[in-house]
Design an enzyme around this catalytic site. Structure first.
Site, PDB file in Angstrom:
ATOM      1  N   SER A  98      16.901  41.257  46.932  1.00 10.38           N
ATOM      2  CA  SER A  98      16.763  40.821  48.543  1.00 10.38           C
ATOM      3  C   SER A  98      16.683  39.271  48.614  1.00 10.38           C
ATOM      4  CB  SER A  98      15.463  41.566  48.935  1.00 10.38           C
ATOM      5  OG  SER A  98      15.758  41.509  50.512  1.00 10.38           O
TER       6      SER A  98
ATOM      7  N   ASP B 211      20.281  37.346  54.749  1.00  8.60           N
ATOM      8  CA  ASP B 211      19.764  37.280  53.299  1.00  8.60           C
ATOM      9  C   ASP B 211      20.943  37.885  52.307  1.00  8.60           C
ATOM     10  OD1 ASP B 211      19.353  39.886  53.603  1.00  8.60           O
ATOM     11  OD2 ASP B 211      17.318  39.872  52.875  1.00  8.60           O
TER      12      ASP B 211
ATOM     13  N   ASP C   9      21.408  40.451  50.425  1.00  3.67           N
ATOM     14  CA  ASP C   9      21.556  41.836  50.341  1.00  3.67           C
ATOM     15  C   ASP C   9      21.988  42.134  51.736  1.00  3.67           C
ATOM     16  OD1 ASP C   9      19.216  41.837  50.916  1.00  3.67           O
ATOM     17  OD2 ASP C   9      18.460  43.599  49.839  1.00  3.67           O
TER      18      ASP C   9
ATOM     19  N   ASP D 139      20.443  42.730  54.619  1.00  2.00           N
ATOM     20  CA  ASP D 139      19.384  43.605  55.260  1.00  2.00           C
ATOM     21  C   ASP D 139      18.546  42.897  56.531  1.00  2.00           C
ATOM     22  OD1 ASP D 139      17.816  42.787  53.668  1.00  2.00           O
ATOM     23  OD2 ASP D 139      17.201  44.832  52.763  1.00  2.00           O
TER      24      ASP D 139
END
Length: 561
Positions: free
Chosen positions: A144, A301, A303, A305
């Protein structure tokens, strides 16, 4: 105890064949502290899956710890599904592609059918594919928003939601049965592709996901000027293609990408901590926006999300909004648009995490929307959406958010979706701009109507084995605080580790202070940190900032005690 770490180290030196892991073992040969940190325990597996520093050791992310976790997950799936299958996705992080192929090979060797994205994909695309392809589970290889030295392994259930406590405990039980070198099955990735047990996910699935994101617009056919100058940064992550595609296809034609942060790069050379919550990660993009004279800057960010934004205040000043502020604006915009267009569903529901602003509850109530509070972690929001769907009430869900920059407006996925959020933020910005109103002005109107409240998050890092013990000691100390936090009288203290309001048990404390202020203390589920959330109510920002600083200093004294 030292001998125990050294025994593990020596075993790894004998057994390891992967060149990168062997090199890491060699580098730490004369460093007992490094060996202890790498081998003092196994990398923790929980509802957030795995997350840790990349390197050699049982407490590190490497091909062996990833394979062991995958074997445990495979064993769990085989016990619980007749024909188990999984979706796998990965982002731009160092070794994400390697770990995803290792994961696929373990599943394939166990007879678990694998559907893997052929290119970088955001987290929500994994959640969507699980539901679309009706697989038993999913894995997203990502850490993440953590620094570049980290990677991780998120696990999803058949509902497209990150696993909750019961599933994670059962998977962990399977993992703990395994010897990391002797009990893990493996299959070559290319051989798995050739045999057909591993297949790439078709472009059609991605197109369907994009179509669902487009449906989240709340303009309901209204035409607005979408020519605002927008600067976007994927922070060298997975967001570039999906975010720019969704904006392009919905009519936002004046979008510029921060060149230095455009292409995938797990080293994150211009943003060592690639988290849009942090001002440092936003600096380059804001400077780029300043040069382009842009109206809005947004960053996702790695990833994709989470999304953070900054809006132009004047020619040279850009104001970053907090996750709570963006959440308030989106909630208000969605509710007003639905009501104005006759699109508010029956018994509408907004879902938020406990640590997210309570001001949202006042806004929701003013529009006739019920608020549901859940534990920290978007998986709990996803779980609530699933429960609504089971009752055929999924349309009642209109918005879910958490203060850590995660948002969702539809039931098509069960995790936060920065592609969805980017579309709605740009739409909301242009909607108000078409009426001569800035987002900052609309935010002030919300505060005038519902009262001013300042929410801040403060993180305290505790690295290594000693740090883990220190965090536990701090949480125990806070549980002994019953009368006051420094000079502030405690009206009530809620300990969520006992289970409150029907919620699962969680290592979190909430202090209600005199004056209506609140303090929430919890260990991070993904990093070696304790996070403290301070909420202060005041007549204006200046007064609230002064009070926040006083509370923060009292907490610092307790933490340093």
């Amino acid at each position: 105890m030292e001998n125990k770490y050294m025994e593990k180290y020596q075993l790894w030196c004998e057994k390891v064949t992967d060149d990168d892991v062997k090199a890491d073992l060699f580098d730490m040969a004369d460093n007992k502290i490094a060996i202890e940190d790498a081998f003092y325990g196994d990398l923790s597996f929980g509802t957030a899956g795995l997350r840790g520093i990349i390197g050699a050791g049982t407490n590190r992310m490497n091909v062996y710890t990833v394979a062991k976790a995958s074997q445990g997950l495979a064993d769990y799936l085989i016990k619980n599904f007749d024909e188990p299958s999984v979706v796998i996705g990965y982002d731009s992080r160092i070794k994400s592609d390697v770990f995803s192929k290792v994961t696929a090979g373990v599943f394939a060797a166990n007879g678990v059918r694998v559907h893997i994205w052929p290119q970088l994909m955001p987290v929500p695309a994994v959640s969507y594919a699980i539901r679309s392809l009706r697989t038993s589970a999913g894995v997203m290889v990502t850490a993440s928003h953590n620094p570049s030295k980290y990677n991780g392994y998120k696990v999803y259930g058949a509902d497209g939601c990150q696993i909750t406590t019961d599933a994670s405990n059962n998977i962990l039980a399977e993992i703990e049965k395994l010897d990391i070198f002797n009990d893990v099955k493996a299959c070559d990735f290319d051989e798995g592709l050739a045999s057909g047990i591993i297949t790439y996910i078709a472009e059609e699935v991605y197109t369907k996901y994009v179509r669902q994101v487009k449906k989240q617009s709340v303009l309901f056919g209204e035409i607005i000027n979408k020519n605002a100058a927008i600067v976007y940064s994927p922070l060298n992550g997975a967001g570039l293609e999906p975010v720019t595609r969704i904006l392009r296809e919905t009519g936002f034609i004046n979008v510029h990408v921060v060149k230095e942060q455009e292409l995938p790069d797990g080293n994150f050379p211009t943003c060592p901590y690639p988290n849009p919550e942090n001002s440092e990660a936003m600096e380059l993009g804001i400077e780029y926006a300043r040069r382009c004279n842009a109206d809005l800057f947004l960053a996702t960010d790695p990833d994709c999300d989470r999304v953070g934004i900054a809006v132009k205040y004047d020619d040279y000043v850009y104001v970053q909004l907090t996750g709570n502020q963006t959440g308030l604006l989106l909630l208000d915009y969605i509710c007003s648009q639905r009501i104005n267009n006759g699109k508010m569903p029956k018994n509408p529901v907004m879902i938020k995490t406990i640590v997210s602003t309570d001001l949202s509850q006042k806004i929701a109530s003013s529009y006739g929307v019920t608020t549901k509070n859940v534990l920290t972690g978007f998986k709990y929001i996803g779980e609530q959406i699933g429960q609504l769907e089971a009752k055929r009430k999924a349309r009642s869900f209109i918005f879910g958010f958490e203060e850590s920059y995660g948002y969702l407006t539809g039931s098509y996925v069960r995790d936060k979706d920065a592609v969805n959020a980017a579309l709605l933020i740009c739409e909301m910005f242009c909607y108000y701009a078409s009426r001569g109103i800035s987002l900052l002005e609309r935010l002030e109107e919300i505060y005038e109507e519902h009262g001013y409240c300042l929410e801040t998050v403060h993180s305290y890092a505790f690295e290594g084995a000693a740090g883990f013990e220190k965090m536990q000691s701090i949480m125990d100390s806070f549980r002994q605080v019953t009368r006051s936090l420094g000079k502030y009288k405690i009206v009530s203290m809620l300990d969520y580790s006992t289970g409150i309001d029907g919620l699962p048990k969680s290592d979190m404390l909430k202090f209600q202070l005199k004056g209506g202020h609140t303090v929430i203390v919890r260990p991070s589920g993904t990093e070696p940190k304790i996070k403290i959330y301070i909420t202060v109510y005041g007549e204006d920002r200046g007064m609230a900032e002064v009070e926040t600083e006083k509370i923060r200093k009292e907490l610092d004294m307790l933490l340093m005690d």
